[in-house]
Design a protein around this motif. Structure first.
Motif, PDB file in Angstrom:
ATOM      1  N   GLU A  68      -7.079   3.248  -7.452  1.00 53.33           N
ATOM      2  CA  GLU A  68      -8.303   3.208  -8.498  1.00 53.33           C
ATOM      3  C   GLU A  68      -7.822   3.298  -9.659  1.00 53.33           C
ATOM      4  OE1 GLU A  68     -12.176   3.047  -9.927  1.00 53.33           O
ATOM      5  OE2 GLU A  68     -11.563   2.716  -7.713  1.00 53.33           O
ATOM      6  N   LEU A  69      -6.834   4.388  -9.979  1.00 56.78           N
ATOM      7  CA  LEU A  69      -6.160   4.753 -11.295  1.00 56.78           C
ATOM      8  C   LEU A  69      -4.754   4.129 -11.612  1.00 56.78           C
ATOM      9  CD1 LEU A  69      -7.151   8.421 -10.922  1.00 56.78           C
ATOM     10  CD2 LEU A  69      -8.367   6.746 -12.267  1.00 56.78           C
ATOM     11  N   ASP A  70      -4.701   3.111 -10.718  1.00 61.38           N
ATOM     12  CA  ASP A  70      -3.278   2.406 -10.789  1.00 61.38           C
ATOM     13  C   ASP A  70      -2.060   3.201 -11.008  1.00 61.38           C
ATOM     14  OD1 ASP A  70      -2.024   0.090 -10.868  1.00 61.38           O
ATOM     15  OD2 ASP A  70      -2.124  -0.520 -12.928  1.00 61.38           O
ATOM     16  N   ILE A  71      -1.963   4.424 -10.302  1.00 60.41           N
ATOM     17  CA  ILE A  71      -0.802   5.170 -10.370  1.00 60.41           C
ATOM     18  C   ILE A  71      -0.280   5.420  -8.805  1.00 60.41           C
ATOM     19  CG2 ILE A  71      -1.554   6.242 -12.534  1.00 60.41           C
ATOM     20  CD1 ILE A  71      -2.675   8.428 -10.649  1.00 60.41           C
ATOM     21  N   THR A  72       0.915   6.162  -8.660  1.00 64.12           N
ATOM     22  CA  THR A  72       1.401   6.189  -7.441  1.00 64.12           C
ATOM     23  C   THR A  72       0.538   7.541  -6.982  1.00 64.12           C
ATOM     24  OG1 THR A  72       3.134   7.939  -8.215  1.00 64.12           O
ATOM     25  CG2 THR A  72       3.643   5.427  -8.112  1.00 64.12           C
ATOM     26  N   GLU A  73       0.795   7.577  -5.357  1.00 61.62           N
ATOM     27  CA  GLU A  73       0.354   8.756  -4.709  1.00 61.62           C
ATOM     28  C   GLU A  73       1.077   9.881  -5.179  1.00 61.62           C
ATOM     29  OE1 GLU A  73      -0.262   7.975  -0.508  1.00 61.62           O
ATOM     30  OE2 GLU A  73      -0.412   5.936  -0.969  1.00 61.62           O
ATOM     31  N   ARG A  74       2.246   9.958  -5.535  1.00 65.01           N
ATOM     32  CA  ARG A  74       2.902  11.000  -5.901  1.00 65.01           C
ATOM     33  C   ARG A  74       2.505  11.769  -7.291  1.00 65.01           C
ATOM     34  NH1 ARG A  74       9.572  11.364  -6.854  1.00 65.01           N
ATOM     35  NH2 ARG A  74       9.339  13.678  -7.727  1.00 65.01           N
TER      36      ARG A  74
END
Length: 101
Positions: A68-74
């Motif tokens: 959703e936020l276009d970032i990595t899970e990390r």
């Protein structure tokens, strides 16, 4: 037997009830949004942390938050840990409990 005027009165009555319910729901949503803003401000959360917090409130998974936020899970996990640190909570359950206080 229903006349046209009785039918219109019934419809208007229903619309008024619906309008009152919608106004109440809108008022509750505004109140919750204000409470959330106060919480974010009180714990000095960044805009990115507040985005994560909003996702947590929707009970989304870390994977879904990342998408959703276009970032990595990390990055999601890091921001969640910062939120926990700033709010003095250890997990999402404690965080949600603290928000509802």
């Amino acid at each position: 037997m229903y006349s046209v005027s009785n039918f219109l009165v019934t419809i208007n009555s229903h619309k008024n009830k619906q309008g009152k319910k919608e106004n109440k729901t809108q008022s509750q949503n505004e109140s919750l949004q204000n409470d959330l803003k106060d919480f974010i401000s009180a714990y000095d959360l960044t805009s990115k942390e507040s985005d994560i917090l909003k996702e947590i409130l929707q009970l989304k998974s870390i994977k879904d938050m990342a998408v959703e936020l276009d970032i990595t899970e990390r990055t999601v996990k890091y921001r969640i840990s910062r939120i926990f640190e700033k709010t003095g909570t250890k997990n999402q359950r404690e965080l949600l409990k603290k928000i509802n206080e």
